[in-house]
Design a protein around this motif. Structure first.
Motif, mmCIF file in Angstrom:
data_model
loop_
_atom_site.group_PDB
_atom_site.id
_atom_site.type_symbol
_atom_site.label_atom_id
_atom_site.label_comp_id
_atom_site.label_asym_id
_atom_site.label_seq_id
_atom_site.Cartn_x
_atom_site.Cartn_y
_atom_site.Cartn_z
ATOM 1 N N ILE A 1 8.414 81.998 50.015
ATOM 2 C CA ILE A 1 7.710 80.733 50.236
ATOM 3 C C ILE A 1 6.242 81.050 50.498
ATOM 4 O O ILE A 1 5.926 81.936 51.298
ATOM 5 N N GLY A 2 5.347 80.309 49.838
ATOM 6 C CA GLY A 2 3.925 80.534 50.054
ATOM 7 C C GLY A 2 3.119 79.268 49.831
ATOM 8 O O GLY A 2 3.661 78.220 49.487
ATOM 9 N N GLU A 3 1.815 79.387 50.058
ATOM 10 C CA GLU A 3 0.894 78.275 49.786
ATOM 11 C C GLU A 3 -0.320 78.842 49.084
ATOM 12 O O GLU A 3 -0.675 79.993 49.276
ATOM 13 N N THR A 4 -0.931 78.007 48.253
ATOM 14 C CA THR A 4 -2.086 78.461 47.483
ATOM 15 C C THR A 4 -2.861 77.269 46.946
ATOM 16 O O THR A 4 -2.340 76.154 46.900
ATOM 17 N N SER A 5 -4.070 77.530 46.502
ATOM 18 C CA SER A 5 -4.843 76.506 45.804
ATOM 19 C C SER A 5 -4.786 76.731 44.289
ATOM 20 O O SER A 5 -5.244 75.904 43.526
ATOM 21 N N ASN A 6 -4.200 77.872 43.864
ATOM 22 C CA ASN A 6 -4.132 78.188 42.439
ATOM 23 C C ASN A 6 -2.777 78.830 42.120
ATOM 24 O O ASN A 6 -2.612 80.043 42.249
ATOM 25 N N GLU B 1 4.857 75.541 54.885
ATOM 26 C CA GLU B 1 5.225 76.946 54.682
ATOM 27 C C GLU B 1 5.835 77.525 55.956
ATOM 28 O O GLU B 1 6.906 78.132 55.926
ATOM 29 N N LYS B 2 5.167 77.331 57.082
ATOM 30 C CA LYS B 2 5.671 77.862 58.355
ATOM 31 C C LYS B 2 6.992 77.207 58.745
ATOM 32 O O LYS B 2 7.911 77.879 59.225
ATOM 33 N N PHE B 3 7.092 75.889 58.544
ATOM 34 C CA PHE B 3 8.322 75.169 58.876
ATOM 35 C C PHE B 3 9.505 75.749 58.099
ATOM 36 O O PHE B 3 10.557 76.045 58.669
ATOM 37 N N ILE B 4 9.332 75.915 56.795
ATOM 38 C CA ILE B 4 10.428 76.400 55.944
ATOM 39 C C ILE B 4 10.771 77.852 56.281
ATOM 40 O O ILE B 4 11.947 78.211 56.353
ATOM 41 N N LYS B 5 9.769 78.667 56.529
ATOM 42 C CA LYS B 5 10.033 80.069 56.885
ATOM 43 C C LYS B 5 10.781 80.165 58.212
ATOM 44 O O LYS B 5 11.652 81.020 58.372
ATOM 45 N N ARG B 6 10.473 79.282 59.159
ATOM 46 C CA ARG B 6 11.182 79.285 60.445
ATOM 47 C C ARG B 6 12.657 78.911 60.280
ATOM 48 O O ARG B 6 13.491 79.322 61.075
ATOM 49 N N MET B 7 12.968 78.121 59.264
ATOM 50 C CA MET B 7 14.348 77.720 59.013
ATOM 51 C C MET B 7 15.221 78.928 58.630
ATOM 52 O O MET B 7 16.408 78.943 58.907
ATOM 53 N N LYS B 8 14.616 79.909 57.967
ATOM 54 C CA LYS B 8 15.329 81.112 57.518
ATOM 55 C C LYS B 8 16.652 80.752 56.851
ATOM 56 O O LYS B 8 17.699 81.298 57.169
#
Length: 95
Positions: A19-24, A66-73
């Motif tokens: 899972i990540g975030e980006t502008s491109n 991103e942080k929310f989903i990663k915390r869900m594991k």
């Protein structure tokens, strides 16, 4: 304002999501596939593909998701989001 995305990559060879975030999105996928990020989890495979992306109103929203989903594991949660992306709108509306 620059657009931002949250995205899920999937590697069939290791059967894992990233899972990540980006502008491109296009450029970010290329960097992951070329293993540009030296200490990154994505270095463990070369067959990453984008299986989900969602445009966010701001970088802050993309980072929050991103942080929310990663915390869900939870692989189950990721698959739920892929099938029903409105879940992420609900999460943002309730933050």
């Amino acid at each position: 304002m620059q657009q931002h995305f949250i995205y899920f990559l999937y590697s069939k060879s290791i059967d894992r999501f990233y899972i990540g975030e980006t502008s491109n999105l296009k450029n970010r996928l290329i960097l992951h596939q070329k293993q540009h990020y030296k200490g990154s989890f994505t270095k463990s495979a070369k067959d990453w593909e984008i299986v989900f992306s969602k445009k966010c109103d701001s970088k802050q929203d993309a980072l929050f998701l991103e942080k929310f989903i990663k915390r869900m594991k939870s692989k189950k949660f990721i698959l739920k989001v892929i099938k029903n992306p409105e879940i992420l709108d609900d999460i943002l509306n309730n933050k």
